[in-house]
Design an enzyme around this catalytic site. Structure first.
Site, mmCIF file in Angstrom:
data_model
loop_
_atom_site.group_PDB
_atom_site.id
_atom_site.type_symbol
_atom_site.label_atom_id
_atom_site.label_comp_id
_atom_site.label_asym_id
_atom_site.label_seq_id
_atom_site.Cartn_x
_atom_site.Cartn_y
_atom_site.Cartn_z
ATOM 1 N N ASN A 11 1.630 -3.008 -1.544
ATOM 2 C CA ASN A 11 0.635 -1.939 -1.407
ATOM 3 C C ASN A 11 -0.681 -2.434 -1.984
ATOM 4 O O ASN A 11 -0.862 -2.464 -3.198
ATOM 5 C CB ASN A 11 1.129 -0.690 -2.157
ATOM 6 C CG ASN A 11 0.084 0.421 -2.142
ATOM 7 O OD1 ASN A 11 -0.882 0.363 -1.383
ATOM 8 N ND2 ASN A 11 0.273 1.421 -2.986
ATOM 9 N N LYS A 13 -3.574 -1.084 -1.736
ATOM 10 C CA LYS A 13 -4.514 -0.015 -2.105
ATOM 11 C C LYS A 13 -5.906 -0.357 -1.520
ATOM 12 O O LYS A 13 -5.975 -0.913 -0.434
ATOM 13 C CB LYS A 13 -4.533 0.167 -3.615
ATOM 14 C CG LYS A 13 -3.100 0.294 -4.176
ATOM 15 C CD LYS A 13 -3.017 0.711 -5.593
ATOM 16 C CE LYS A 13 -1.546 0.807 -5.994
ATOM 17 N NZ LYS A 13 -1.352 1.324 -7.335
ATOM 18 N N HIS A 96 1.760 8.595 -1.588
ATOM 19 C CA HIS A 96 1.569 7.792 -2.807
ATOM 20 C C HIS A 96 0.953 8.676 -3.894
ATOM 21 O O HIS A 96 0.123 9.542 -3.600
ATOM 22 C CB HIS A 96 0.666 6.591 -2.517
ATOM 23 C CG HIS A 96 0.632 5.636 -3.668
ATOM 24 N ND1 HIS A 96 -0.169 5.844 -4.759
ATOM 25 C CD2 HIS A 96 1.340 4.515 -3.928
ATOM 26 C CE1 HIS A 96 0.039 4.863 -5.640
ATOM 27 N NE2 HIS A 96 0.946 4.043 -5.153
ATOM 28 N N GLU A 98 -1.328 8.230 -5.932
ATOM 29 C CA GLU A 98 -2.797 8.262 -5.989
ATOM 30 C C GLU A 98 -3.352 9.217 -4.943
ATOM 31 O O GLU A 98 -4.375 9.871 -5.168
ATOM 32 C CB GLU A 98 -3.343 6.831 -5.807
ATOM 33 C CG GLU A 98 -3.128 6.014 -7.073
ATOM 34 C CD GLU A 98 -2.922 4.540 -6.844
ATOM 35 O OE1 GLU A 98 -3.249 4.022 -5.764
ATOM 36 O OE2 GLU A 98 -2.406 3.876 -7.777
ATOM 37 N N GLU A 168 8.402 5.937 -7.678
ATOM 38 C CA GLU A 168 7.318 5.350 -8.460
ATOM 39 C C GLU A 168 6.931 6.282 -9.606
ATOM 40 O O GLU A 168 6.127 7.204 -9.410
ATOM 41 C CB GLU A 168 6.097 5.106 -7.569
ATOM 42 C CG GLU A 168 6.355 4.147 -6.429
ATOM 43 C CD GLU A 168 5.097 3.410 -6.014
ATOM 44 O OE1 GLU A 168 5.119 2.194 -5.991
ATOM 45 O OE2 GLU A 168 4.079 4.078 -5.747
ATOM 46 N N GLY A 174 0.378 0.594 -12.354
ATOM 47 C CA GLY A 174 -0.857 -0.056 -12.781
ATOM 48 C C GLY A 174 -1.043 -0.097 -14.288
ATOM 49 O O GLY A 174 -2.121 -0.429 -14.779
ATOM 50 N N SER A 213 4.381 -1.448 -11.720
ATOM 51 C CA SER A 213 4.266 -2.663 -12.538
ATOM 52 C C SER A 213 5.389 -3.663 -12.291
ATOM 53 O O SER A 213 5.869 -4.311 -13.222
ATOM 54 C CB SER A 213 4.162 -2.302 -14.030
ATOM 55 O OG SER A 213 2.983 -1.546 -14.267
HETATM 56 P P1 PGA Z 1 1.535 -1.393 -9.448
HETATM 57 O O1 PGA Z 1 1.406 -0.314 -8.282
HETATM 58 O O2 PGA Z 1 2.571 -2.411 -9.001
HETATM 59 O O3 PGA Z 1 0.179 -1.985 -9.584
HETATM 60 O O4 PGA Z 1 1.987 -0.664 -10.677
HETATM 61 C C1 PGA Z 1 2.524 0.143 -7.567
HETATM 62 C C2 PGA Z 1 2.108 1.194 -6.565
HETATM 63 O O5 PGA Z 1 1.247 2.013 -6.883
HETATM 64 O O6 PGA Z 1 2.621 1.230 -5.422
#
Ligand code: PGA
Length: 251
Positions: A11, A13, A96, A98, A168, A174, A213
């Site tokens: 992903n 983003k 997601h 976000e 998630e 993140g 992460s």
């Molecule tokens: P990350 O993001 O691996 O940077 O924690 C995962 C995601 O949001 O899909």
């Protein structure tokens, strides 16, 4: 129980121009093993076309990061399933955290989007997960149950296995704070149990990923959990060598 093929998705983003997408794929594609896990990259809309063209001769498939549920209409800034399909896109991330947090994506909208994606022939990658306050207040089970029940309400039992779910936990996205393998296993087993109450066959076949992460050095342990069928990778998927190492960890 059917063997579930591991599933690794990148992903990106809001990262990578088309030129950066070309550079990533030039390095990444030759390092993808010839068989094994399914590998999917999810670039921003503007790089989808380039990614589909460059991945055409490979096993790597391309998914979008969002989609509107209507085929067309007065929805400024949105993109529909037929538009994605025309480009040769294979799937789409939906819900997601976000998008839920910053763009007001609701379970009601997801209840429409998931079956529309499936009906159009796009593989939905549905994201669910609790935030830190909810985990601390012991509400994880309730949050996951509400999200799964609502978001998949209109998906027929016979098609549940065609959805990919990504668990998630928001506190792990993140932040560098990964869920422990036990926490990932526990939440994903819970989600599989929710699917099982609707379709035992669907629960045995559906892929449920962990995201938050995931890095080359923690991927193997997370992926070795019995119910963890793969990973949705954000930050570490921006680097071709790191994402390749995570793909190899699934072998
Ligand atoms: P990350 O993001 O691996 O940077 O924690 C995962 C995601 O949001 O899909």
């Amino acid at each position: 129980m059917p063997d579930r093929t591991p599933y690794l998705a990148a992903n990106w983003k809001m990262h990578k121009t088309t030129e950066e997408t070309e550079r990533f794929l030039a390095e990444f594609l030759p390092s993808v093993p010839e068989e094994g896990a399914e590998v999917v990259v999810c670039p921003p809309f503007t790089s989808l076309n380039t990614a589909v063209e460059l991945c055409f001769q490979s096993r790597v498939r391309v998914a979008a990061q969002n989609m509107h549920e209507a085929d067309d209409g007065a929805f400024t800034g949105e993109v529909s399933a037929p538009m994605l399909l025309e480009l040769g896109v294979h799937g789409v991330i939906l819900g997601h955290s976000e998008r839920r947090q910053y763009f007001n994506e609701t379970d009601e909208a997801l209840a429409r989007k998931v079956p529309v994606a499936l009906g159009a022939g796009l593989e939905p990658i549905l994201c669910v997960g609790e935030n830190e306050g909810q985990r601390d207040a012991d509400e994880t089970e309730g949050v996951l149950t509400r999200q799964i029940e609502a978001d998949l309400a209109e998906v027929p039992e016979t098609r549940l296995s065609e959805v990919v779910i990504a668990y998630e936990p928001i506190w792990a996205i993140g932040t560098g704070r990964t869920a422990t393998p036990d926490q990932a296993q526990e939440a994903i087993a819970l989600i599989r149990g929710l699917i099982e109450s609707r379709s035992p066959e669907g629960a045995a076949a559906i892929r449920i990923l962990y995201g938050g992460s995931v890095k080359p050095d923690n991927a193997a342990e997370l992926l070795s959990q019995p119910d963890v069928d793969g990973a949705l990778v954000g930050g570490a998927s921006l680097d071709p060598a790191d994402f390749a190492a995570i793909v190899k960890a699934a072998a």
